[in-house]
Write an enzyme that holds these catalytic residues in place. Sequence first.
Site, PDB file in Angstrom:
ATOM      1  N   ARG A  54      -3.518  17.454  28.426  1.00 45.51           N
ATOM      2  CA  ARG A  54      -4.738  17.087  27.617  1.00 45.51           C
ATOM      3  C   ARG A  54      -5.011  18.461  27.234  1.00 45.51           C
ATOM      4  O   ARG A  54      -4.615  19.713  27.570  1.00 45.51           O
ATOM      5  CB  ARG A  54      -5.937  16.348  28.267  1.00 45.51           C
ATOM      6  CG  ARG A  54      -5.987  17.012  29.623  1.00 45.51           C
ATOM      7  CD  ARG A  54      -7.355  16.910  30.153  1.00 45.51           C
ATOM      8  NE  ARG A  54      -8.129  17.678  29.490  1.00 45.51           N
ATOM      9  CZ  ARG A  54      -8.359  19.069  29.441  1.00 45.51           C
ATOM     10  NH1 ARG A  54      -7.591  19.679  30.258  1.00 45.51           N
ATOM     11  NH2 ARG A  54      -9.252  19.592  28.612  1.00 45.51           N
ATOM     12  N   GLY A  55      -6.002  18.306  26.100  1.00 47.18           N
ATOM     13  CA  GLY A  55      -6.665  19.683  25.773  1.00 47.18           C
ATOM     14  C   GLY A  55      -5.602  19.862  24.441  1.00 47.18           C
ATOM     15  O   GLY A  55      -4.665  19.625  24.520  1.00 47.18           O
ATOM     16  N   ALA A  56      -6.405  20.398  23.242  1.00 45.44           N
ATOM     17  CA  ALA A  56      -5.730  20.287  22.021  1.00 45.44           C
ATOM     18  C   ALA A  56      -4.564  20.962  22.048  1.00 45.44           C
ATOM     19  O   ALA A  56      -3.559  20.585  21.645  1.00 45.44           O
ATOM     20  CB  ALA A  56      -6.780  20.732  21.076  1.00 45.44           C
ATOM     21  N   ASP A 245     -11.593  20.389  19.141  1.00 44.88           N
ATOM     22  CA  ASP A 245     -10.521  19.499  18.877  1.00 44.88           C
ATOM     23  C   ASP A 245     -10.218  19.522  17.404  1.00 44.88           C
ATOM     24  O   ASP A 245      -8.994  19.211  17.236  1.00 44.88           O
ATOM     25  CB  ASP A 245     -10.618  18.200  19.485  1.00 44.88           C
ATOM     26  CG  ASP A 245     -10.545  17.997  21.026  1.00 44.88           C
ATOM     27  OD1 ASP A 245     -11.549  18.342  21.634  1.00 44.88           O
ATOM     28  OD2 ASP A 245      -9.188  17.861  21.305  1.00 44.88           O
ATOM     29  N   LYS A 256     -15.298  17.706  23.047  1.00 44.46           N
ATOM     30  CA  LYS A 256     -15.628  16.891  23.900  1.00 44.46           C
ATOM     31  C   LYS A 256     -17.090  16.006  23.924  1.00 44.46           C
ATOM     32  O   LYS A 256     -17.950  16.897  23.617  1.00 44.46           O
ATOM     33  CB  LYS A 256     -15.280  17.271  25.368  1.00 44.46           C
ATOM     34  CG  LYS A 256     -15.543  16.403  26.596  1.00 44.46           C
ATOM     35  CD  LYS A 256     -14.608  14.946  26.459  1.00 44.46           C
ATOM     36  CE  LYS A 256     -13.328  15.181  26.200  1.00 44.46           C
ATOM     37  NZ  LYS A 256     -12.468  13.873  25.926  1.00 44.46           N
TER      38      LYS A 256
HETATM   39  O1  MRU Z   1     -10.030  14.655  26.098  1.00 43.43           O
HETATM   40  P1  MRU Z   1      -9.351  16.112  26.254  1.00 43.43           P
HETATM   41  O2  MRU Z   1      -9.616  16.473  27.911  1.00 43.43           O
HETATM   42  O3  MRU Z   1      -8.223  16.244  25.721  1.00 43.43           O
HETATM   43  O4  MRU Z   1     -10.686  16.997  25.640  1.00 43.43           O
HETATM   44  C1  MRU Z   1     -10.390  18.358  25.559  1.00 43.43           C
HETATM   45  C2  MRU Z   1     -11.460  18.929  24.819  1.00 43.43           C
HETATM   46  O5  MRU Z   1     -12.392  18.335  24.316  1.00 43.43           O
HETATM   47  C3  MRU Z   1     -11.330  20.418  25.089  1.00 43.43           C
HETATM   48  O6  MRU Z   1     -12.462  21.208  24.689  1.00 43.43           O
HETATM   49  C4  MRU Z   1     -10.469  20.898  23.534  1.00 43.43           C
HETATM   50  O7  MRU Z   1      -9.611  20.164  23.347  1.00 43.43           O
HETATM   51  C5  MRU Z   1     -10.207  22.139  23.468  1.00 43.43           C
HETATM   52  S1  MRU Z   1      -9.027  22.737  24.426  1.00 43.43           S
HETATM   53  C6  MRU Z   1      -8.365  24.337  24.530  1.00 43.43           C
END
Ligand code: MRU
Length: 364
Positions: A54-56, A245, A256
């Site tokens: 997970r994470g963009a 994201d 998030k």
């Molecule tokens: O749902 P997730 O855990 O993938 O959400 C992640 C986030 O909201 C992060 O802040 C975003 O992806 C940036 S990661 C460097």
Amino acid sequence: MNEKSILACETVDLNEEEGSLVILDQTKLPGEAKLLHLTEIHDIRDAIYTLKVRGAPAIGIAGAFGLYLEAMKINANDWEEFYHQLHEAKEYLNASRPTAVNLSWALERMENVATSNKFKPLAEIRELLRRECLAIKSEDTETCRLIGEHGLTLIHDGAGILTHCNAGQLATSKYGTALAPIHLGRERGMNFRVYCDETRPLLQGARLSAFELMADGVDTTLICDNMASQVMKNGWVDAVFVGCDRAAANGDACNKIGTSGLAILAKHYGVPFYVFCPASTVDMNTKTGHDIVIEQRPPEEITEMWYSRRMAPEGVKVYNPAFDVTENELISGIVTEFGIARPPYSESLKEILTTGGKPSSPRP
Ligand code: MRU
């Protein structure tokens, strides 16, 4: 694997010998550090959807590795046949999570490599795809390091930072985005006090950011999401650092769920609020935050996940958006690898993306 070694572990990797995507299963952290070796596209899509990875930026890299692995399996005699199957695989992976633009960005990059070399032999196209997915990962490491360098100019040794969700190493190939200045600062012997929102409903702050920061020896305090106001009122927070994201062309930033509320609080208490992201997260085709599709997640994430028994009445209506949009006027700066964009973002983001942060006209 213990807390210390987690930072030495790859969040997302390609094992070429066994033809697998290797990810650290983030649904198991912090209790268990388990590596998953995924060879099938259905398992890779599922791992992205269920937030095992997970994470963009990390899902962009995982998607690119997944598409490469699929390209290696496509049984085709000519370009048309190959491309048809590659495109289907790309669309399939892309549909796993709609909000983070890095997934579609990385998959587009992969597809473009194939289409712009369509007259070459299929073996050569596959090799170019291999190089491209590995480049996407290695570029991400350098991008995050640069984001960290720019972010470090915003804080002093001993500063108090509040963060939401996990925009750290676990969300990228290394360093993270919002947490990159903290990790980079630690490499240079600096210390920070970091307040991690636990981040309901999936607890990325409690499970991942707190774990990752403690592994780096950071003074870490975990708070429930509804405590951020109190912590700011106490005067403990010098800046809020969050990830992103998808940022729209006008600087509206989608991150998030809970991020926009934090930005409103930060404005109330006069605390600077910074969004961190690679330039690839800025989507110039999306004019404002209104145009961003917000992923909706299953109700069980709120009603029963993490509890030993269900905590909400059966049949209750649940609203579970995974992300929200912070309006650009609440954002003090957007920190990218090319520098820090400041308001008005419709101008600064365009400038930063076209010049790569270098002055647009040569200085005398
Ligand atoms: O749902 P997730 O855990 O993938 O959400 C992640 C986030 O909201 C992060 O802040 C975003 O992806 C940036 S990661 C460097």
